[in-house]
Structure formats: structure tokens, C-alpha cells
Design an enzyme around this catalytic site. Structure first.
Site, short mmCIF file in Angstrom:
data_model
loop_
_atom_site.label_atom_id
_atom_site.label_comp_id
_atom_site.label_asym_id
_atom_site.label_seq_id
_atom_site.Cartn_x
_atom_site.Cartn_y
_atom_site.Cartn_z
N GLU A 207 1.02 -1.69 0.40
CA GLU A 207 0.03 -0.11 0.41
C GLU A 207 0.95 1.51 0.09
O GLU A 207 1.33 1.40 1.00
CB GLU A 207 -0.90 0.09 1.15
N CYS A 241 -2.15 9.02 2.37
CA CYS A 241 -1.51 9.07 1.21
C CYS A 241 -3.11 9.03 0.24
O CYS A 241 -2.30 9.32 -1.19
CB CYS A 241 -1.48 6.98 0.91
P1 NAD Z 1 8.11 5.01 5.25
O1 NAD Z 1 7.75 4.00 3.63
O2 NAD Z 1 8.94 6.00 5.38
O3 NAD Z 1 7.72 4.03 6.54
C1 NAD Z 1 6.93 3.30 5.82
C2 NAD Z 1 7.51 1.89 7.23
O4 NAD Z 1 8.78 0.63 6.92
C3 NAD Z 1 7.55 2.25 8.90
O5 NAD Z 1 7.11 1.36 9.66
C4 NAD Z 1 9.82 2.38 8.53
O6 NAD Z 1 9.77 1.87 9.77
C5 NAD Z 1 9.28 1.45 8.01
N1 NAD Z 1 10.98 1.66 7.35
C6 NAD Z 1 10.96 2.74 7.08
N2 NAD Z 1 12.40 2.50 6.28
C7 NAD Z 1 12.55 1.46 6.16
C8 NAD Z 1 14.50 0.78 5.59
N3 NAD Z 1 15.20 1.72 4.35
N4 NAD Z 1 13.83 -0.94 5.72
C9 NAD Z 1 12.74 -1.27 5.95
N5 NAD Z 1 12.20 -0.42 6.90
C10 NAD Z 1 12.04 0.85 6.77
O7 NAD Z 1 6.63 5.72 4.44
P2 NAD Z 1 5.44 7.22 6.18
O8 NAD Z 1 6.54 7.73 6.32
O9 NAD Z 1 6.21 5.84 6.59
O10 NAD Z 1 4.45 6.49 5.14
C11 NAD Z 1 4.22 8.02 3.71
C12 NAD Z 1 4.03 6.84 2.63
O11 NAD Z 1 3.22 6.20 3.00
C13 NAD Z 1 3.92 7.75 1.36
O12 NAD Z 1 4.54 7.59 0.64
C14 NAD Z 1 2.35 8.19 1.50
O13 NAD Z 1 1.75 7.73 0.53
C15 NAD Z 1 2.24 6.28 1.59
N6 NAD Z 1 1.14 6.35 2.10
C16 NAD Z 1 0.36 5.37 2.15
C17 NAD Z 1 -0.82 4.37 2.08
C18 NAD Z 1 -1.83 3.65 1.57
O14 NAD Z 1 -2.78 3.11 1.96
N7 NAD Z 1 -1.27 3.09 0.19
C19 NAD Z 1 -1.27 4.60 3.60
C20 NAD Z 1 -0.21 5.84 4.04
C21 NAD Z 1 0.60 6.30 3.88
#
Ligand code: NAD
Length: 454
Positions: A207, A241
Site C-alpha cells: 500500500e 496517502c
Molecule cells: P515509510 O516508507 O518511510 O515507512 C513505512 C514503514 O517502513 C515504517 O514502519 C518504517 O519503520 C519502515 N521503514 C522505513 N524505512 C525502512 C527501511 N529502509 N527498511 C525497512 N523498513 C523501513 O513511509 P511513511 O513515511 O511512514 O509513510 C508515508 C508514505 O506512505 C507516503 O508515501 C504515503 O503516501 C504512503 N502511505 C500509503 C498508504 C496507503 O494506504 N496506500 C497509507 C499511508 C501512507
């Protein structure tokens, strides 16, 4: 992590999670834990980014209660074996599909709706009869620890366990072998998760995000369009998002549209003290967003406050696809407004960007609406509305291309965590000799004839 996954696998293999009665009982327990500790949940999220009780209930807890209610009510139906036709070649016999849980599941959450985005996939995984390890986002630290505290107290870790942490902990989890990984977050980290899952051929739901457009046509109800778009954009300070990332408005109504948006923003009186606005999640995001505001393009807003991590609802005008604000997902309270003269030119420009998670079309014209919906590819969306499609659990929620793969909510969530096991069952009192050697021209003729009726 290895021990935890092994413990859950051993537990899953006892078959304890499979009975519908067990799943319903666990879902009820989850609802009771959330309900009994709502105050703790409200306090934690307010401490993280000043999200109010009103918005937390409406955009997070309410959706979770709804997911649990629908799952408990419809679980028997979703999980029931479904019969399908068998075809002449296999008669006498019957064919059916068994929905079986996948096993040990990993759910990785994002920070922007920390309760909803962590727990809605957990509910789907539980409904489907799996065990779950949840790794919420570490950025809202209070919500992450309150979820860990409440759920780890209430549930057997062999069934449901919250593991807190950031990149190192998530990396360590991704080194384990799961039966399903459900990830919500950025496209960049989605690629890391997909790569890790490929090593063990683990199925994933991703997602992700992207730049979701809103197309505002000259024939739309401008006042209602502005009202709904302003609400959808500045909810959670744009950290949604499926928020409209940018607007493409027909040039003939662009100034009236901007004016109407400004009026709606002023009417809403967005402010922390009115409980209808939230902080930017951290300093990094605050600085990134501040850098996207080009003062010369500000039509309304633009004020910022570093200590408060505050960015005023901001409308930008005279924006082009070459501007910095159009090079990345904004994920904050800045709305660039671009203009178009020919709809097909606008659609071509939108289609040059990666496929977005959502798209919103504002028009009274049936023909134009169908044209846009049939031309652009995007995860999901709405006509004359924005964001609200997420609240209908009968609409599978998910992205396409760079905005993700797979979907969830309601039955789609149940299916995301289930395997469809296809079974053909036959009695032994009859067998058509046609498929067995020695082959002959007459057998082939009969097979071709039968296939026509299959
Ligand atoms: P992110 O990708 O930075 O983090 C998401 C998760 O991944 C967190 O739990 C984090 O701890 C983990 N993570 C971060 N870096 C990592 C790495 N290098 N290796 C492994 N795990 C890692 O995203 P975010 O900042 O939490 O959220 C923002 C993004 O998420 C935006 O792009 C938004 O559009 C998207 N989003 C999508 C939805 C959806 O339902 N499609 C919902 C909310 C947010």
C-alpha cells in the site's frame, strides 16, 4: 525475531487459529481492548502530532470498529467453501474453493494514520485465521508504544505480537520467512520490502503513495468542489496517502476556484486549538515541506512555525509540472493548482507521472466523467468527492503500479490474507475412458465434442 516467528509458526500449525469461533472471539477482544483504552489512544496520538479526539475517532478508531463489526458479521460467509461448476469432462464430480489462512503474517505500518494503518490489516489477517506480527511506524513514538503495550498485554505473542522499532528492527524482521507481508508506506521502502519478500517467495500487499490528482472541470459545482477538496486536502494537515496532491483546473474557472478554496479554508478556521489541524510529523518533513513553498506562487497561506511544526494551509497558483512541488508526493498542507485548456492534454500530462493511488474528478458531465475514468489508471477514487471512498468497505482499497499492489478493507482484506485452495472431488463408480491410452482418432473426436459443452 527468529524465535518469535518460530513460536507463531508452531502455534499456527496447531490449527488453533482456524475455527471461525476463535477468530470472532479474538476480533471481539481487539475491539474491547481498543474501546476500554480509548483515552490512552487519544492522549498518545495528541502527544505525537496534536491529532484531536474528533479526528482520531472519525478517521481511525471508527474505521477499525467498522472493520471489526463487518468482519465478525460476515466472516462465516467470507470463509465458506464456494462451489463452482465442474464441466462435462469431470462429471460426475464437484468443484469447490476452500479459503485457507496463509500462516504467519507480517504487517508493517505507516505513521500518518498510525492506528488505522497498523490495525486494519491486522484485523483482516485475524479474520482470515492467521497469526500476526505488527511493526507500527516508529515516528509517532507514543502511538507505537501504546499499541504495543495494550496488544501485547491482551494477546498471546504466539498469536499476535507488536514489535516496535525502526529500520534495524524492520530489516531484522524482513530477514525471517513469513507467509505474507503487508506493507503500508513509501514507494521507496516498498521496493525494499518487495526485494526481501522475493528471496522467500513471500506474497506481498504493498500500500504505497504517489501524486493523486484532482481534475476540476468548468461545468462542476465550484462551491461544493472547493468545500470537499479543501476538507480532503487539509485533513491531517495533508498527511494523507489519498489526499488530493494537486489540482488540474480548467483555466476558465481557475480564479473562481482559487477564491472558493480560500473562502473554505477561512471558514474552517484551521488551528491546533480548534482541534481540526495537526502538526507536521517531524522536523525533517517540516523542512522538506517548507522548501516546497515558492513564495512567488503563494495565492493563500504560506506561514510556517518551526517549533510548532506548523505549516499553514497553502494554495499555490501558476504552478507547472516542472516545479519542485510537482516532482514528489507532497504529503503536507500545500495544494498546487495547475490549469488546463483541453481535457485530453491534462490527461496526457497526468499520465506522464507514475500511476497514483487516487484520482478525483469534478464535473456534471457524464461523458467527461467516463472519459477520465476510462483513460487514466489509478488505485481508486471518487467523482465529485475526495478521500471518502476509503470509508466504504465494499470498495477494495489499494494502488496500482508505483502506488502499490493488492488491496484490502472488508472482504478484500480477508482475501488478501487467504489462499484459495481449489478442489475437484470425484466418486470412483464411473470413469470416462477417453483420456487413457491407447489414443485414437475417435477418442479425440469425442474429447473435442465434449469440450464444446464444457
Ligand atoms: P515509510 O516508507 O518511510 O515507512 C513505512 C514503514 O517502513 C515504517 O514502519 C518504517 O519503520 C519502515 N521503514 C522505513 N524505512 C525502512 C527501511 N529502509 N527498511 C525497512 N523498513 C523501513 O513511509 P511513511 O513515511 O511512514 O509513510 C508515508 C508514505 O506512505 C507516503 O508515501 C504515503 O503516501 C504512503 N502511505 C500509503 C498508504 C496507503 O494506504 N496506500 C497509507 C499511508 C501512507
Amino acid at each position: 525475531m527468529q524465535h518469535l516467528v518460530e513460536t507463531q509458526r508452531t502455534y499456527f500449525n496447531t490449527q488453533a487459529t482456524k475455527p471461525i469461533s476463535f477468530r470472532k472471539k479474538q476480533l471481539k477482544l481487539l475491539r474491547d481492548v481498543l474501546k476500554q483504552h480509548e483515552e490512552l489512544l487519544y492522549d498518545a496520538i495528541y502527544d505525537d502530532f496534536k491529532k484531536s479526539e474528533f479526528e482520531t475517532y472519525v478517521t481511525e478508531l471508527n474505521l477499525l470498529y467498522h472493520e471489526i463489526r463487518v468482519a465478525r458479521k460476515q466472516l462465516s460467509q467470507w470463509a465458506a467453501r464456494t462451489s463452482v461448476s465442474t464441466g462435462l469432462m469431470n462429471l460426475p464430480g464437484k468443484s469447490y474453493i476452500i479459503k485457507e489462512p496463509l500462516g504467519v503474517c507480517l504487517v508493517i505500518g505507516a505513521w500518518n494514520y498510525p492506528y488505522q494503518l497498523s490495525l486494519a490489516p491486522v484485523i483482516a489477517a485475524m479474520a482470515a485465521g492467521n497469526t500476526v506480527i505488527l511493526k507500527p511506524s516508529e515516528l509517532p513514538g507514543n502511538t507505537s508504544s501504546v499499541m504495543a503495550k495494550l496488544l501485547n498485554n491482551a494477546f498471546d505473542p504466539a498469536y499476535l505480537k507488536v514489535v516496535e522499532g525502526g529500520v534495524p528492527e524492520t530489516t531484522a524482521l524482513l530477514e525471517q520467512e513469513f507467509d505474507k507481508i503487508f506493507f503500508t508506506g513509501s514507494t521507496k521502502v516498498g521496493q525494499i520490502v518487495y526485494k526481501a519478500a522475493a528471496k522467500t517467495l513471500t506474497p506481498v500487499t504493498l500500500e504505497l503513495g504517489g501524486k493523486s490528482p484532482a481534475i476540476v472541470m468548468e461545468d462542476c459545482d465550484l462551491k461544493m468542489t472547493a468545500k470537499r477538496l479543501v476538507w480532503a486536502k487539509f485533513l491531517n494537515a495533508g498527511q494523507t496517502c489519498i489526499a488530493p496532491d494537486y489540482v488540474m483546473v480548467h483555466e476558465s474557472v481557475a480564479m473562481r476556484f482559487l477564491e472558493a478554496c480560500k473562502t473554505e479554508i477561512e471558514n474552517a478556521r484551521y488551528a491546533f486549538e480548534h482541534d481540526n489541524y495537526v502538526q507536521i510529523i517531524n522536523d525533517d518533513n517540516y523542512q522538506r515541506l517548507k522548501g516546497l513553498i515558492n513564495a512567488e506562487q503563494v495565492y493563500y497561506g504560506g506561514r510556517t512555525h518551526r517549533e510548532e511544526r506548523y505549516i499553514q494551509p497553502t494554495l499555490l497558483q501558476h504552478v507547472t509540472f516542472d516545479d519542485a512541488v510537482m516532482q514528489e508526493e507532497i504529503f503536507g498542507p500545500i495544494l498546487p493548482v495547475l490549469t488546463y485548456t483541453k481535457l485530453d492534454d491534462a490527461l496526457r500530462q497526468i499520465a506522464c507521472l507514475p500511476k497514483p493511488l487516487s484520482c478525483y474528478v469534478f464535473t456534471k458531465s457524464r461523458k467527461k466523467k467516463h472519459h477520465v475514468l476510462g483513460t487514466l489508471s489509478f488505485g481508486g477514487g471518487a467523482v465529485n468527492e475526495a478521500v471518502m471512498h476509503i470509508s466504504n468497505l465494499d470498495l477494495p482499497f489499494g494502488g496500482v503500479g508505483h502506488s502499490g499492489m493488492g488491496s484490502y478493507h472488508g472482504e478484500a482484506g480477508f482475501n488478501a490474507f487467504s489462499h484459495q485452495k481449489s478442489i475437484l472431488e470425484k466418486p470412483t463408480w464411473f470413469e470416462l475412458p477417453l483420456k487413457y491410452p491407447p489414443y485414437s482418432k475417435s477418442k479425440l473426436k469425442w474429447i473435442k465434442r465434449l469440450m464444446r459443452f464444457s
